[in-house]
Motif scaffolding. Structure first.
Motif, PDB file in Angstrom:
ATOM      1  N   LYS A  94      95.496  52.766  85.570  1.00 53.27           N
ATOM      2  CA  LYS A  94      94.899  52.756  86.913  1.00 53.27           C
ATOM      3  C   LYS A  94      93.680  51.810  86.969  1.00 53.27           C
ATOM      4  CE  LYS A  94      94.192  56.378  90.313  1.00 53.27           C
ATOM      5  NZ  LYS A  94      93.930  57.792  90.528  1.00 53.27           N
ATOM      6  N   ILE A  95      92.893  51.810  85.907  1.00 55.04           N
ATOM      7  CA  ILE A  95      91.720  50.909  85.895  1.00 55.04           C
ATOM      8  C   ILE A  95      92.188  49.455  85.932  1.00 55.04           C
ATOM      9  CG2 ILE A  95      89.639  50.183  84.641  1.00 55.04           C
ATOM     10  CD1 ILE A  95      89.576  53.023  83.381  1.00 55.04           C
ATOM     11  N   PHE A  96      93.222  49.135  85.150  1.00 56.04           N
ATOM     12  CA  PHE A  96      93.769  47.767  85.191  1.00 56.04           C
ATOM     13  C   PHE A  96      94.243  47.425  86.608  1.00 56.04           C
ATOM     14  CE2 PHE A  96      94.666  47.771  80.425  1.00 56.04           C
ATOM     15  CZ  PHE A  96      93.866  46.671  80.146  1.00 56.04           C
ATOM     16  N   GLU A  97      94.903  48.375  87.246  1.00 58.31           N
ATOM     17  CA  GLU A  97      95.436  48.107  88.592  1.00 58.31           C
ATOM     18  C   GLU A  97      94.311  47.889  89.597  1.00 58.31           C
ATOM     19  OE1 GLU A  97      97.991  51.468  88.931  1.00 58.31           O
ATOM     20  OE2 GLU A  97      99.667  50.434  87.944  1.00 58.31           O
ATOM     21  N   TYR A  98      93.275  48.717  89.512  1.00 54.53           N
ATOM     22  CA  TYR A  98      92.137  48.551  90.427  1.00 54.53           C
ATOM     23  C   TYR A  98      91.445  47.204  90.167  1.00 54.53           C
ATOM     24  CZ  TYR A  98      91.979  53.176  92.659  1.00 54.53           C
ATOM     25  OH  TYR A  98      92.236  54.275  93.426  1.00 54.53           O
ATOM     26  N   ALA A  99      91.332  46.832  88.899  1.00 54.62           N
ATOM     27  CA  ALA A  99      90.685  45.556  88.560  1.00 54.62           C
ATOM     28  C   ALA A  99      91.531  44.385  89.054  1.00 54.62           C
ATOM     29  CB  ALA A  99      90.469  45.449  87.053  1.00 54.62           C
ATOM     30  N   PHE A 100      92.819  44.587  89.114  1.00 56.39           N
ATOM     31  CA  PHE A 100      93.675  43.532  89.646  1.00 56.39           C
ATOM     32  C   PHE A 100      93.377  43.316  91.130  1.00 56.39           C
ATOM     33  CE2 PHE A 100      97.423  42.085  91.910  1.00 56.39           C
ATOM     34  CZ  PHE A 100      97.722  40.923  91.208  1.00 56.39           C
ATOM     35  N   GLU A 101      93.259  44.433  91.853  1.00 56.65           N
ATOM     36  CA  GLU A 101      93.063  44.332  93.302  1.00 56.65           C
ATOM     37  C   GLU A 101      91.611  44.173  93.714  1.00 56.65           C
ATOM     38  OE1 GLU A 101      94.913  47.536  95.354  1.00 56.65           O
ATOM     39  OE2 GLU A 101      96.861  47.148  94.445  1.00 56.65           O
ATOM     40  N   GLY A 102      90.691  44.445  92.806  1.00 58.35           N
ATOM     41  CA  GLY A 102      89.279  44.381  93.167  1.00 58.35           C
ATOM     42  C   GLY A 102      88.810  45.619  93.914  1.00 58.35           C
ATOM     43  N   LYS A 103      89.461  46.752  93.639  1.00 58.30           N
ATOM     44  CA  LYS A 103      89.082  48.008  94.300  1.00 58.30           C
ATOM     45  C   LYS A 103      88.025  48.742  93.487  1.00 58.30           C
ATOM     46  CE  LYS A 103      92.396  50.961  95.707  1.00 58.30           C
ATOM     47  NZ  LYS A 103      93.773  51.494  95.731  1.00 58.30           N
ATOM     48  N   SER A 104      87.043  49.322  94.185  1.00 57.22           N
ATOM     49  CA  SER A 104      86.048  50.128  93.472  1.00 57.22           C
ATOM     50  C   SER A 104      86.721  51.363  92.892  1.00 57.22           C
ATOM     51  CB  SER A 104      84.962  50.589  94.450  1.00 57.22           C
ATOM     52  OG  SER A 104      84.172  49.499  94.790  1.00 57.22           O
ATOM     53  N   ILE A 105      86.303  51.725  91.682  1.00 57.02           N
ATOM     54  CA  ILE A 105      86.912  52.894  91.029  1.00 57.02           C
ATOM     55  C   ILE A 105      86.486  54.159  91.773  1.00 57.02           C
ATOM     56  CG2 ILE A 105      86.990  54.237  88.889  1.00 57.02           C
ATOM     57  CD1 ILE A 105      88.354  51.537  88.514  1.00 57.02           C
ATOM     58  N   ASP A 106      87.468  54.964  92.178  1.00 58.02           N
ATOM     59  CA  ASP A 106      87.164  56.183  92.930  1.00 58.02           C
ATOM     60  C   ASP A 106      87.756  57.422  92.248  1.00 58.02           C
ATOM     61  OD1 ASP A 106      89.814  55.699  93.336  1.00 58.02           O
ATOM     62  OD2 ASP A 106      89.685  55.397  95.515  1.00 58.02           O
ATOM     63  N   PHE A 107      87.912  57.327  90.922  1.00 56.49           N
ATOM     64  CA  PHE A 107      88.461  58.489  90.205  1.00 56.49           C
ATOM     65  C   PHE A 107      87.695  58.721  88.915  1.00 56.49           C
ATOM     66  CE2 PHE A 107      90.845  54.607  89.347  1.00 56.49           C
ATOM     67  CZ  PHE A 107      90.826  54.508  87.968  1.00 56.49           C
TER      68      PHE A 107
ATOM     69  N   VAL B 206      77.776  32.634  89.582  1.00 55.32           N
ATOM     70  CA  VAL B 206      78.203  31.728  88.505  1.00 55.32           C
ATOM     71  C   VAL B 206      79.712  31.430  88.594  1.00 55.32           C
ATOM     72  CG1 VAL B 206      76.303  32.413  86.969  1.00 55.32           C
ATOM     73  CG2 VAL B 206      78.494  33.597  86.800  1.00 55.32           C
ATOM     74  N   ASP B 207      80.246  31.585  89.810  1.00 53.36           N
ATOM     75  CA  ASP B 207      81.662  31.262  90.077  1.00 53.36           C
ATOM     76  C   ASP B 207      82.604  31.934  89.083  1.00 53.36           C
ATOM     77  OD1 ASP B 207      80.844  29.353  92.145  1.00 53.36           O
ATOM     78  OD2 ASP B 207      80.125  28.163  90.446  1.00 53.36           O
ATOM     79  N   PHE B 208      82.382  33.213  88.904  1.00 54.68           N
ATOM     80  CA  PHE B 208      83.123  33.990  87.908  1.00 54.68           C
ATOM     81  C   PHE B 208      84.113  34.898  88.639  1.00 54.68           C
ATOM     82  CE2 PHE B 208      83.594  37.408  84.780  1.00 54.68           C
ATOM     83  CZ  PHE B 208      83.632  36.708  83.587  1.00 54.68           C
ATOM     84  N   PRO B 209      85.303  35.094  88.113  1.00 58.18           N
ATOM     85  CA  PRO B 209      86.287  35.928  88.830  1.00 58.18           C
ATOM     86  C   PRO B 209      85.853  37.385  88.964  1.00 58.18           C
ATOM     87  CG  PRO B 209      87.045  35.417  86.610  1.00 58.18           C
ATOM     88  CD  PRO B 209      85.818  34.596  86.837  1.00 58.18           C
ATOM     89  N   HIS B 210      86.273  37.993  90.063  1.00 56.18           N
ATOM     90  CA  HIS B 210      85.947  39.403  90.296  1.00 56.18           C
ATOM     91  C   HIS B 210      87.167  40.303  90.084  1.00 56.18           C
ATOM     92  CE1 HIS B 210      84.051  42.925  91.918  1.00 56.18           C
ATOM     93  NE2 HIS B 210      84.937  43.016  92.904  1.00 56.18           N
ATOM     94  N   THR B 211      88.352  39.685  90.065  1.00 59.51           N
ATOM     95  CA  THR B 211      89.567  40.492  89.902  1.00 59.51           C
ATOM     96  C   THR B 211      90.470  39.840  88.848  1.00 59.51           C
ATOM     97  OG1 THR B 211      90.877  39.217  91.485  1.00 59.51           O
ATOM     98  CG2 THR B 211      89.537  41.019  92.388  1.00 59.51           C
ATOM     99  N   LEU B 212      91.425  40.632  88.378  1.00 57.46           N
ATOM    100  CA  LEU B 212      92.386  40.067  87.429  1.00 57.46           C
ATOM    101  C   LEU B 212      93.257  39.016  88.116  1.00 57.46           C
ATOM    102  CD1 LEU B 212      93.486  43.214  85.374  1.00 57.46           C
ATOM    103  CD2 LEU B 212      91.894  41.410  84.717  1.00 57.46           C
TER     104      LEU B 212
END
Ligand SMILES: [Fe+2]
Lengths: 137, 379
Positions: B366-379, B319-325
């Motif tokens: 950290k969650i905000f930062e990961y969401a910015f980069e599109g990184k899977s949460i690993d903590f 649906v052409d929706f963003p994946h990262t901040l």
């Protein structure tokens, strides 16, 4: 054997536990405003129990139980009250304080504008009670 | 028939222009009801707008308040209803808190007609109002109270037919966020679970269809139903840290609500699934993935819950929706500059207290930062 709930020794332990609780400290770092807790008699508890804590920026500075009929001057800006049965569930971790408030098992009087921005702090404040080895009535 | 002969309509100017409000007023004329429109509700309505609407409402003295629109108009209508009902008490928005009984419905009843399929505001107790403080900083007040759940909800997909694609996507993700967060919230109940599961099932089958073809009335109807079901679900079990972070993003960066909570959802779910102290959320999401047919019944918890996250990621693409901040248009510099406030607002949100896993300030950041980069949460 734990400390009897709502006695001066218990309140001292509550203050110590609060002051060691990092989660409370972080969530309440801007909080200013003393709390008076009231436990209304029910079932095993045949008298009213009251205690207050002086809260300032994530720490409890002071606190004690109140004598029957004693009036604090000035009155604490926040009053959290409920019947013993609900307190008992709260102590056992079976009732979340915020859910208890929203379902009117507990009442909270005070500046709601302040409380609504500090729900996490209020939750941590009351949930800290669950960390104390408490002897119930 | 809904009683009441004097209707105060709370909506936005666009819906008046598009002729959606006239669909309602024609009906009111047909039944001989008097009406007056307040059409100044903006997205994420400000307290001042609510007060202006209340003033107009008080002058008109209706016995029916009708909110028609997206979550903003419905929330505004609920807030106006509350203030109007308590005119003599001189209540402010702050008195609309969950700790008091409000005794609503004496002067007027409230009708909510959603024109988007997402917020579920027509069936929930939540009212979100934007307040600007003396320094000009905005925050979103979450003012829930069970007594301001609208008296009636009219859920009719014909009102959602003209919803633009970008809003169909954002509001659809709001449904998924409500239902997913609602499933693992601390206050979950069997009844809320049933609503959340079914909302997710409908979304799975109809979201992309409604997005691709807005005229597909079957898909529109199913999405409208999913939104109300999701509302009934999270209205009882509550939303969690995803909505806390979403409201904070909305206040600081003016992201629309659906976009903010939808983009955060995969990250906050991963965070909750990794709770080292309790695997309830992990088990619940794994089971949801299996029930929805996203994973095999034989899959282990990790594989099944991962399938759920993959489902969200692929829906975002569909649906052409963003994946990262970053894809939401936020720069790294702006994120850094506003991080302290983002974390503070997240902590001030009452939704955070319903999360199955607690988060310290450092972890929220950290969650905000990961969401910015599109990184899977690993903590
Ligand atoms: Fe939402």
């Amino acid at each position: 054997m734990g400390l009897k709930f709502g006695t001066d020794n218990w309140v001292a332990a509550y203050i110590e536990t609060l002051n060691n609780n990092k989660a409370y400290e972080e969530s309440a770092k801007t909080w200013e405003g003393d709390f008076l807790f009231i436990i209304e008699p029910e079932d095993e508890l045949d008298h009213e129990v009251r205690f207050y804590v002086d809260l300032w920026h994530g720490k409890a500075r002071n606190g004690r139980t109140l004598e029957p009929g004693e009036v604090l001057d000035p009155e604490p800006p926040f009053v959290f009250s409920g019947k013993w049965g609900n307190w008992s569930k709260l102590i056992d971790g079976k009732l979340d304080p915020i859910k208890g408030l929203m379902t009117r098992k507990f009442r909270l009087k005070g500046d709601m504008k302040k409380v609504m921005r500090a729900v996490k702090a209020a939750q941590n404040l009351v949930k800290t009670i669950q960390m104390i080895d408490t002897e119930k009535y | 028939m809904i009683p009441g002969d004097k209707c105060f309509i709370v909506t936005d100017a666009m819906l008046v222009k598009l002729g959606i409000v006239s669909m309602l007023t024609k009906k009111l004329d047909e039944f001989g009801k008097a009406w007056q429109i307040f059409d100044e509700v903006e997205p994420d309505p400000h307290e001042e707008t609510i007060l202006r609407a209340t003033e107009a409402c008080s002058k008109f003295q209706p016995n029916l308040i009708i909110g028609i629109g997206g979550g903003s108009s419905l929330d505004a209508a609920k807030a106006v209803w509350f203030l109007y009902e308590h005119e003599e008490d001189k209540f402010t928005i702050d008195e609309l808190n969950p700790f008091e009984e409000l005794h609503m419905g004496v002067k007027a009843k409230c009708v909510a007609i959603p024109t988007t399929s997402g917020t579920g505001a027509e069936v929930t107790w939540a009212v979100i109002v934007t307040r600007t403080d003396v320094d000009g900083n905005e925050s979103k007040l979450e003012q829930p109270n069970g007594d301001v759940i609208p008296t009636y909800a009219i859920v009719d997909p014909q009102f959602t037919k003209n919803l633009p694609k970008v809003l169909t996507a954002a509001t659809g993700f709001d449904i998924i966020a409500h239902s997913s967060e609602g499933l693992i919230a601390e206050w979950r109940t069997d009844f809320a679970d049933a609503c959340c599961y079914h909302a997710l099932d409908l979304v799975k089958d109809y979201f992309v269809k409604a997005y691709q073809n807005g005229e597909d009335m079957e898909a529109r109807e199913k999405m409208a139903n999913a939104a109300s079901l999701g509302g009934l679900g999270f209205g009882n079990s509550q939303v969690i840290i995803g909505h806390a972070m979403g409201h904070s993003l909305g206040a600081v960066f003016h992201l629309t609500h659906g976009k903010a909570v939808g983009v955060m959802l995969p990250y906050i779910l991963q965070y909750c699934l990794r709770n080292p102290d309790d695997d309830t959320a992990l088990k619940t999401i794994a089971k949801a993935a299996k029930k929805l047919g996203l994973a095999e019944w034989k899959d282990d918890l990790a594989a099944a819950s991962d399938a759920y996250i993959q489902f969200l990621n692929s829906l975002q693409k569909s649906v052409d929706f963003p994946h990262t901040l970053e894809e939401c248009g936020i720069t790294r510099e702006d994120l850094g500059k506003n991080m302290e406030r983002l974390v503070q607002l997240t902590n001030e949100s009452s939704s955070i207290t319903m999360s199955p896993r607690e988060a310290s300030d450092a972890l929220i950041q950290k969650i905000f930062e990961y969401a910015f980069e599109g990184k899977s949460i690993d903590f």
